[in-house]
Structure formats: structure tokens, C-alpha cells
Design a protein around this motif. Structure first.
Motif, PDB file in Angstrom:
ATOM      1  N   LYS A  33       0.865  -1.180   0.000  1.00 15.32           N
ATOM      2  CA  LYS A  33       0.000   0.000   0.000  1.00 15.32           C
ATOM      3  C   LYS A  33       0.897   1.224   0.000  1.00 15.32           C
ATOM      4  CE  LYS A  33      -3.896   2.208   2.189  1.00 15.32           C
ATOM      5  NZ  LYS A  33      -5.226   1.929   2.691  1.00 15.32           N
ATOM      6  N   CYS A  34       0.765   2.049  -1.032  1.00 15.66           N
ATOM      7  CA  CYS A  34       1.592   3.250  -1.149  1.00 15.66           C
ATOM      8  C   CYS A  34       1.037   4.356  -0.260  1.00 15.66           C
ATOM      9  CB  CYS A  34       1.624   3.739  -2.599  1.00 15.66           C
ATOM     10  SG  CYS A  34       2.429   2.617  -3.751  1.00 15.66           S
ATOM     11  N   ALA A  35       1.899   5.285   0.104  1.00 11.57           N
ATOM     12  CA  ALA A  35       1.490   6.436   0.911  1.00 11.57           C
ATOM     13  C   ALA A  35       0.360   7.197   0.224  1.00 11.57           C
ATOM     14  CB  ALA A  35       2.688   7.360   1.123  1.00 11.57           C
ATOM     15  N   TYR A  36      -0.589   7.679   1.034  1.00 11.60           N
ATOM     16  CA  TYR A  36      -1.718   8.495   0.577  1.00 11.60           C
ATOM     17  C   TYR A  36      -2.636   7.756  -0.402  1.00 11.60           C
ATOM     18  CZ  TYR A  36       1.714  11.929   2.201  1.00 11.60           C
ATOM     19  OH  TYR A  36       2.661  12.605   2.942  1.00 11.60           O
ATOM     20  N   GLY A  37      -2.502   6.432  -0.524  1.00  8.19           N
ATOM     21  CA  GLY A  37      -3.306   5.688  -1.477  1.00  8.19           C
ATOM     22  C   GLY A  37      -2.858   5.846  -2.919  1.00  8.19           C
ATOM     23  N   LEU A  38      -1.622   6.294  -3.134  1.00  9.08           N
ATOM     24  CA  LEU A  38      -1.086   6.436  -4.484  1.00  9.08           C
ATOM     25  C   LEU A  38      -0.909   5.060  -5.135  1.00  9.08           C
ATOM     26  CD1 LEU A  38       1.629   9.147  -3.744  1.00  9.08           C
ATOM     27  CD2 LEU A  38      -0.576   9.518  -4.890  1.00  9.08           C
ATOM     28  N   TYR A  39      -0.776   5.064  -6.450  1.00 10.19           N
ATOM     29  CA  TYR A  39      -0.600   3.837  -7.220  1.00 10.19           C
ATOM     30  C   TYR A  39       0.821   3.785  -7.779  1.00 10.19           C
ATOM     31  CZ  TYR A  39      -5.674   3.577  -6.990  1.00 10.19           C
ATOM     32  OH  TYR A  39      -6.970   3.517  -6.543  1.00 10.19           O
ATOM     33  N   ALA A  40       1.503   2.662  -7.559  1.00  5.99           N
ATOM     34  CA  ALA A  40       2.845   2.458  -8.092  1.00  5.99           C
ATOM     35  C   ALA A  40       2.747   1.951  -9.529  1.00  5.99           C
ATOM     36  CB  ALA A  40       3.622   1.464  -7.234  1.00  5.99           C
ATOM     37  N   GLU A  41       3.541   2.548 -10.417  1.00  6.48           N
ATOM     38  CA  GLU A  41       3.498   2.182 -11.828  1.00  6.48           C
ATOM     39  C   GLU A  41       4.895   2.305 -12.414  1.00  6.48           C
ATOM     40  OE1 GLU A  41       0.192   3.778 -14.252  1.00  6.48           O
ATOM     41  OE2 GLU A  41       1.756   4.678 -15.497  1.00  6.48           O
ATOM     42  N   GLN A  42       5.346   1.262 -13.106  1.00  8.69           N
ATOM     43  CA  GLN A  42       6.660   1.314 -13.732  1.00  8.69           C
ATOM     44  C   GLN A  42       6.531   1.644 -15.216  1.00  8.69           C
ATOM     45  OE1 GLN A  42      10.846  -1.212 -13.953  1.00  8.69           O
ATOM     46  NE2 GLN A  42       8.947  -2.370 -13.750  1.00  8.69           N
ATOM     47  N   LEU A  43       7.433   2.490 -15.698  1.00 11.42           N
ATOM     48  CA  LEU A  43       7.547   2.810 -17.110  1.00 11.42           C
ATOM     49  C   LEU A  43       8.911   2.314 -17.581  1.00 11.42           C
ATOM     50  CD1 LEU A  43       6.474   4.234 -19.668  1.00 11.42           C
ATOM     51  CD2 LEU A  43       7.556   6.329 -18.838  1.00 11.42           C
ATOM     52  N   SER A  44       8.913   1.324 -18.475  1.00 10.41           N
ATOM     53  CA  SER A  44      10.154   0.710 -18.944  1.00 10.41           C
ATOM     54  C   SER A  44      10.553   1.296 -20.286  1.00 10.41           C
ATOM     55  CB  SER A  44       9.996  -0.807 -19.075  1.00 10.41           C
ATOM     56  OG  SER A  44       9.773  -1.406 -17.813  1.00 10.41           O
ATOM     57  N   THR A  49      15.786  -7.191 -19.419  1.00 12.20           N
ATOM     58  CA  THR A  49      17.066  -7.883 -19.384  1.00 12.20           C
ATOM     59  C   THR A  49      18.191  -7.112 -20.063  1.00 12.20           C
ATOM     60  OG1 THR A  49      16.353  -9.090 -21.361  1.00 12.20           O
ATOM     61  CG2 THR A  49      16.027 -10.166 -19.219  1.00 12.20           C
ATOM     62  N   ALA A  50      17.963  -5.862 -20.417  1.00  8.16           N
ATOM     63  CA  ALA A  50      19.050  -5.055 -20.983  1.00  8.16           C
ATOM     64  C   ALA A  50      20.181  -4.935 -19.963  1.00  8.16           C
ATOM     65  CB  ALA A  50      18.540  -3.673 -21.351  1.00  8.16           C
ATOM     66  N   ALA A  54      22.845  -0.057 -19.558  1.00  8.81           N
ATOM     67  CA  ALA A  54      21.951   0.487 -20.573  1.00  8.81           C
ATOM     68  C   ALA A  54      20.486   0.461 -20.153  1.00  8.81           C
ATOM     69  CB  ALA A  54      22.120  -0.285 -21.881  1.00  8.81           C
ATOM     70  N   ASN A  55      20.185  -0.149 -19.002  1.00 10.47           N
ATOM     71  CA  ASN A  55      18.804  -0.331 -18.590  1.00 10.47           C
ATOM     72  C   ASN A  55      18.190   0.993 -18.157  1.00 10.47           C
ATOM     73  OD1 ASN A  55      16.372  -1.487 -17.280  1.00 10.47           O
ATOM     74  ND2 ASN A  55      17.490  -3.397 -17.610  1.00 10.47           N
ATOM     75  N   GLN A  56      16.975   1.277 -18.669  1.00 14.18           N
ATOM     76  CA  GLN A  56      16.287   2.524 -18.328  1.00 14.18           C
ATOM     77  C   GLN A  56      14.853   2.214 -17.914  1.00 14.18           C
ATOM     78  OE1 GLN A  56      16.800   5.925 -20.950  1.00 14.18           O
ATOM     79  NE2 GLN A  56      18.569   4.972 -21.927  1.00 14.18           N
ATOM     80  N   ARG A  57      14.486   2.723 -16.750  1.00 17.50           N
ATOM     81  CA  ARG A  57      13.116   2.579 -16.264  1.00 17.50           C
ATOM     82  C   ARG A  57      12.878   3.593 -15.158  1.00 17.50           C
ATOM     83  NH1 ARG A  57      14.977   2.513 -11.839  1.00 17.50           N
ATOM     84  NH2 ARG A  57      15.272   0.802 -10.362  1.00 17.50           N
ATOM     85  N   THR A  58      11.614   3.897 -14.937  1.00 11.30           N
ATOM     86  CA  THR A  58      11.230   4.831 -13.876  1.00 11.30           C
ATOM     87  C   THR A  58       9.987   4.303 -13.170  1.00 11.30           C
ATOM     88  OG1 THR A  58      12.226   6.852 -14.763  1.00 11.30           O
ATOM     89  CG2 THR A  58      10.214   7.117 -13.478  1.00 11.30           C
ATOM     90  N   TRP A  59       9.988   4.414 -11.850  1.00  8.04           N
ATOM     91  CA  TRP A  59       8.811   4.103 -11.032  1.00  8.04           C
ATOM     92  C   TRP A  59       8.104   5.404 -10.682  1.00  8.04           C
ATOM     93  CZ3 TRP A  59       6.398  -0.335  -9.733  1.00  8.04           C
ATOM     94  CH2 TRP A  59       7.070  -1.547 -10.010  1.00  8.04           C
ATOM     95  N   MET A  60       6.770   5.424 -10.914  1.00  6.46           N
ATOM     96  CA  MET A  60       5.948   6.596 -10.637  1.00  6.46           C
ATOM     97  C   MET A  60       4.911   6.256  -9.568  1.00  6.46           C
ATOM     98  SD  MET A  60       5.337   7.843 -14.580  1.00  6.46           S
ATOM     99  CE  MET A  60       4.939   6.182 -15.116  1.00  6.46           C
ATOM    100  N   ARG A 193      10.278   7.813 -25.551  1.00  2.68           N
ATOM    101  CA  ARG A 193       9.122   7.051 -26.014  1.00  2.68           C
ATOM    102  C   ARG A 193       8.133   6.791 -24.873  1.00  2.68           C
ATOM    103  NH1 ARG A 193       9.232   2.893 -30.047  1.00  2.68           N
ATOM    104  NH2 ARG A 193      11.513   2.995 -29.989  1.00  2.68           N
ATOM    105  N   GLY A 194       6.869   7.110 -25.116  1.00  2.00           N
ATOM    106  CA  GLY A 194       5.803   6.733 -24.195  1.00  2.00           C
ATOM    107  C   GLY A 194       5.473   7.745 -23.122  1.00  2.00           C
ATOM    108  N   ILE A 195       6.316   8.734 -22.894  1.00  2.00           N
ATOM    109  CA  ILE A 195       6.041   9.710 -21.826  1.00  2.00           C
ATOM    110  C   ILE A 195       5.059  10.752 -22.343  1.00  2.00           C
ATOM    111  CG2 ILE A 195       7.047  11.549 -20.427  1.00  2.00           C
ATOM    112  CD1 ILE A 195       9.481   9.821 -20.049  1.00  2.00           C
ATOM    113  N   ARG A 196       3.973  10.921 -21.633  1.00  3.44           N
ATOM    114  CA  ARG A 196       2.927  11.850 -22.056  1.00  3.44           C
ATOM    115  C   ARG A 196       3.306  13.278 -21.688  1.00  3.44           C
ATOM    116  NH1 ARG A 196      -1.940   8.188 -19.596  1.00  3.44           N
ATOM    117  NH2 ARG A 196      -0.454   8.195 -17.862  1.00  3.44           N
ATOM    118  N   PHE A 197       2.990  14.202 -22.609  1.00  4.64           N
ATOM    119  CA  PHE A 197       3.332  15.603 -22.359  1.00  4.64           C
ATOM    120  C   PHE A 197       2.353  16.512 -23.097  1.00  4.64           C
ATOM    121  CE2 PHE A 197       5.502  14.702 -26.337  1.00  4.64           C
ATOM    122  CZ  PHE A 197       5.459  15.893 -27.057  1.00  4.64           C
ATOM    123  N   ALA A 198       2.272  17.735 -22.624  1.00  2.00           N
ATOM    124  CA  ALA A 198       1.520  18.797 -23.287  1.00  2.00           C
ATOM    125  C   ALA A 198       2.484  19.940 -23.556  1.00  2.00           C
ATOM    126  CB  ALA A 198       0.349  19.274 -22.425  1.00  2.00           C
TER     127      ALA A 198
END
Length: 453
Positions: A33-44, A49-50, A54-60, A193-198
Motif C-alpha cells: 500500500k503506497c502512501a496516501y493511497g497512491l498507485y505504483a506504476e513502472q515505465l520501462s 534484461t538489458a 543500458a537499462n532505463q526505467r522509472t517508477w511513478m 518514447r511513451g512519456i505523455r506531455f503537453a
């Protein structure tokens, strides 16, 4: 220029940031259970297996999970992104040049709205050339953009590859999932790639709010810093100067309706949500958008004789499978000293095994006349098509007295160089301001006089 937002610095670093204290988990990625009821999500950004280097990822850690949205709907190019539509592509080795885009109507497609319609970043994005297919994760595209309004209540992500965004005039502020990133002219940004922006346009005056520039999209791998080889540990683009966003949430838009546009296999899709996608309260990782001030580039150059190859001015590179050969390089020609002796100092006449897309960002480029290649103009010299200084620039450089010369701070040019051949879009040839007299700049060179034997 003073930046309005705070940042964290260091190319490719593993960052950790939160805009609410305690939101970032300590010692693990996805608690029960994340703090404040937040949701954990990984963006690879790379395969699980890179190699670690060279491995790139972020947890949000976000207010709502990304899966909570409506169905994807395919949208016609004319409706949302007329400059990306495939009216057709042609192969040509011809040398091509385009004059700067502006707010006049000629560069709008017939399917787009009339000249009074507001144009945001996505609608103003025009593909110039392409190689390969995004579904094969192989190739690239080059674009120009012009926009006069911000993306409000809308966001965009590119499933096909990374976007390198280079404003030539005006300023963009990119509101991304991972935070705010301002990109004025003279800076460059990369949205992976894949990161949403305005993309938001910053007003230049009380009556003017425009931005124009260029975009490089790569379908494979990610941008990285080039190796420096014998240059050593210092010089060119320093890792410490690349800035990354801090976690940021716009609380006023959290519960508002949004449209999210996606480019997937060179098609446009859209889905709707009843909440903002810019709701990441905390994140950690190394897969994130970043920006760089080109004025911080430390150029190296010849200090005795001859014109060095432009690769010494490479800011970022995207590698290919062949060692030493890039899928694409981002190169700049910054203010600097020219001190070479008994040397023709501007770029030499050249036929290249690479494709060169040149952009004049500011001032006068030293291999072309100011009238023919003003700021905002761009040119394309394809593989093995001869190019070089125009007659006026050659005559001046071949006869000038060779004193140390400072290329002023008001000048800046850039190049997207690729090992691939590009197919040119009909949009670029028919709708953008193509200079149909370009090749005349190489006419009337006097022949050399060869002594009789």
C-alpha cells in the motif's frame, strides 16, 4: 536566461523526487500500500534484461493508474495532425531548402482549418522525411513545427520513438508526467518514447505567442552522450548540465476531462479520461525527459590549420548496430573562435555517406548567405549529393585576411545527421515553404586555370 522551475541535474542519473513529503517509498518500488493511497506504476524504456549500464526505467507514484481511461479511437490525420498524413513519399537526391515557417497560411494543408485556426504543437508538426518503420523499431523521421497556442486539456505521447525537440524561435514549456520542462530557443529537449506531455507556448509579447523549430524522432534506442575519445574527460556537452524535472502535480486539473493523443505505427489514436494524466506525486529512476542549454556546449576546434569534421560538435547521438556509425546525431555549430592558418575556414565542399539536415537557429551561417539561409530556414543534403558553401560565401572566405575571428554569440546553427537515406514527404515538397531556387546558389563558380604542360 533565468529558468522559472527548479531542476535536478546529470545526464542519465538515477533520480528521486517527490512534491508531497513521504510520497516516495523508501527501500522498495511497489509497496503493498503506497502512501496516501497512491498507485505504483513502472515505465520501462528498455527490456527488463538489458545490461545494467543500458537499462532505463522509472517508477511513478500517481493519483490514478494509467490504465483508467476510455477505448482508443483511430483519428484521421486531417482532423488532428495534418502534417503527419501520408499524402505520399518520394525518393530524390536533389538538394532541398525550406524558408522559415510563419503564421501565414501557405504551410497549412487543404484539409486543415482556415488560417485563423489556432495551431498547437501536434497540429503544427510537419514531417519532412522518414526512413524505416516504427513497427520494426528501425529508422527515424525529421519534422518542422510551428504553433501559436498551447495544448489545454490534451496531452500527447509517441509510442514510435524518442522525440528531440529543438525550438528555433519562441519558448515551449513541456508539462510532462514527471514534471515541468521549459525549452526556450537555444535549448533542446528530449521526450523519451511513451512519456505523455503537453506543449505550452510561452507568450513573447502581449500580442504574440508562437514557437517554431524542428523535431528529430528516432525509432530505435535512445539518445546518449557521444564518446570523447582522445579529446579526454572534458569538453563538448558536460553531463552535469542536462536538467531533469522535479515531480509536479497541477491540483486544479486533477479531476478534469482530458484527451490523450498517441502516435502508434505512424497512425494517430485518441482516448479520453475523466482525470489528468499529470498526477505523478513522486518518481524515481533514469527514464525521464530532459533539456539542455546549448550555450553550455564547450567546443573544441583546430588551432593551427584545416577545417575539422563536424562530428566534434556532436551534442547527442543515437547509435546504430554498426560501431562508430550513428542512426542519428544532433550536432551544433556554436559561437567560437576560428584561428586556422592558410585554411578555407567555412565548411568545405562535400559528398557524404551520411544525410545532413541543416538548420539555421540564429544569425548568419558561415557557409551560406544571410538572404538565402535566414534563421528558421533548413536544408537537406542527401547521401552522396554534393553540397558546400555558396558562391558568395566561398568568394568571401577564399580572399579574407586570416586573422583570429570570433563567430559571434548571436549565431547558432544545428544539424541532424543520419546514416540513412530519407524519403521526402509530399507535405514537405508541396505545403512547406520550399525554396525552389536553392541550387542556383552554386552556379557560376569560375573554373580553375590549369597551366599548359
Amino acid at each position: 536566461m533565468k529558468l522559472r522551475y527548479d531542476y535536478q541535474y546529470g545526464f542519465g542519473n538515477h533520480f528521486a523526487t517527490e512534491c508531497v513529503p513521504g510520497a516516495l517509498p523508501v527501500g522498495q518500488n511497489n509497496p503493498q500500500k503506497c502512501a496516501y493511497g497512491l498507485y505504483a506504476e513502472q515505465l520501462s524504456g528498455t527490456a527488463f534484461t538489458a545490461p545494467r549500464s543500458a537499462n532505463q526505467r522509472t517508477w511513478m507514484y500517481r493519483v490514478r493508474p494509467s490504465v483508467d481511461h476510455g477505448a482508443y479511437q483511430r483519428v484521421s490525420f486531417a482532423e488532428r495532425a495534418p502534417g503527419l498524413g501520408f499524402r505520399g513519399q518520394i525518393a530524390t537526391p536533389e538538394r532541398l531548402r525550406w524558408q522559415p515557417r510563419d503564421d501565414a497560411a501557405p504551410d497549412r494543408t487543404a484539409d486543415a482549418a482556415d488560417a485563423d485556426t489556432d495551431t498547437d504543437f501536434l497540429r503544427g508538426l510537419f514531417r519532412i522525411g522518414e526512413n524505416g518503420l516504427p513497427e520494426d523499431r528501425n529508422g527515424l523521421s525529421i519534422y518542422s513545427y510551428w504553433c501559436n497556442t498551447s495544448m489545454d486539456g490534451e496531452a500527447f505521447y509517441n509510442a514510435d520513438g524518442d522525440l528531440l525537440i529543438l525550438p528555433q524561435q519562441g519558448e515551449l514549456v513541456l508539462q510532462t508526467e514527471l514534471g515541468m520542462l521549459e525549452v526556450p530557443a537555444g535549448h533542446v529537449a528530449v521526450v523519451p518514447r511513451g512519456i505523455r506531455f503537453a506543449a505550452r507556448v510561452v507568450p513573447m509579447s502581449d500580442t504574440t505567442s508562437t514557437s517554431r523549430g524542428f523535431v528529430l524522432e528516432v525509432y530505435d534506442r535512445h539518445f546518449e552522450l557521444p564518446d570523447l575519445g582522445p579529446i579526454g574527460a572534458n569538453g563538448c556537452a558536460a553531463p552535469r548540465d542536462f536538467r531533469y524535472p522535479l515531480a509536479y502535480v497541477d491540483r486544479d486539473t486533477l479531476q478534469s476531462s482530458w484527451r490523450i493523443w498517441a502516435k502508434f505505427q505512424n497512425q494517430i489514436f485518441m482516448y479520453e479520461t475523466d482525470h489528468s494524466v499529470f498526477d505523478v506525486v513522486a518518481w524515481h529512476g533514469n527514464y525521464a525527459p530532459f533539456a539542455y542549454d546549448l550555450d553550455r556546449f564547450c567546443p573544441v576546434n583546430a588551432v593551427r590549420f584545416d577545417h575539422m569534421d563536424p562530428s566534434i560538435f556532436t551534442v547527442l547521438t543515437c547509435r546504430s548496430d554498426e560501431p562508430g556509425v550513428a542512426l542519428a546525431d544532433f550536432v551544433i555549430f556554436p559561437p567560437r573562435w576560428n584561428v586556422q592558418e592558410h585554411t578555407f575556414r567555412p565548411p568545405y565542399f562535400h559528398r557524404n555517406c551520411m544525410t545532413e539536415f541543416m538548420m539555421n537557429l540564429a544569425g548568419e551561417y558561415d557557409a551560406k548567405s544571410a538572404a538565402g539561409f535566414p534563421p528558421g530556414a533548413c536544408s537537406l543534403h542527401s547521401i552522396m549529393s554534393a553540397h558546400g558553401p555558396d558562391l558568395e560565401s566561398f568568394a568571401r572566405a577564399a580572399t579574407e585576411q586570416l586573422r583570429p575571428k570570433r563567430l559571434p554569440d548571436s549565431t547558432l546553427a544545428a544539424m541532424f545527421e543520419t546514416s540513412r537515406m530519407l524519403r521526402i514527404t509530399k507535405e514537405a515538397l508541396e505545403l512547406l515553404p520550399l525554396d525552389r531556387t536553392y541550387t542556383s546558389c552554386w552556379r557560376d563558380f569560375p573554373p580553375a586555370t590549369i597551366p599548359s604542360s
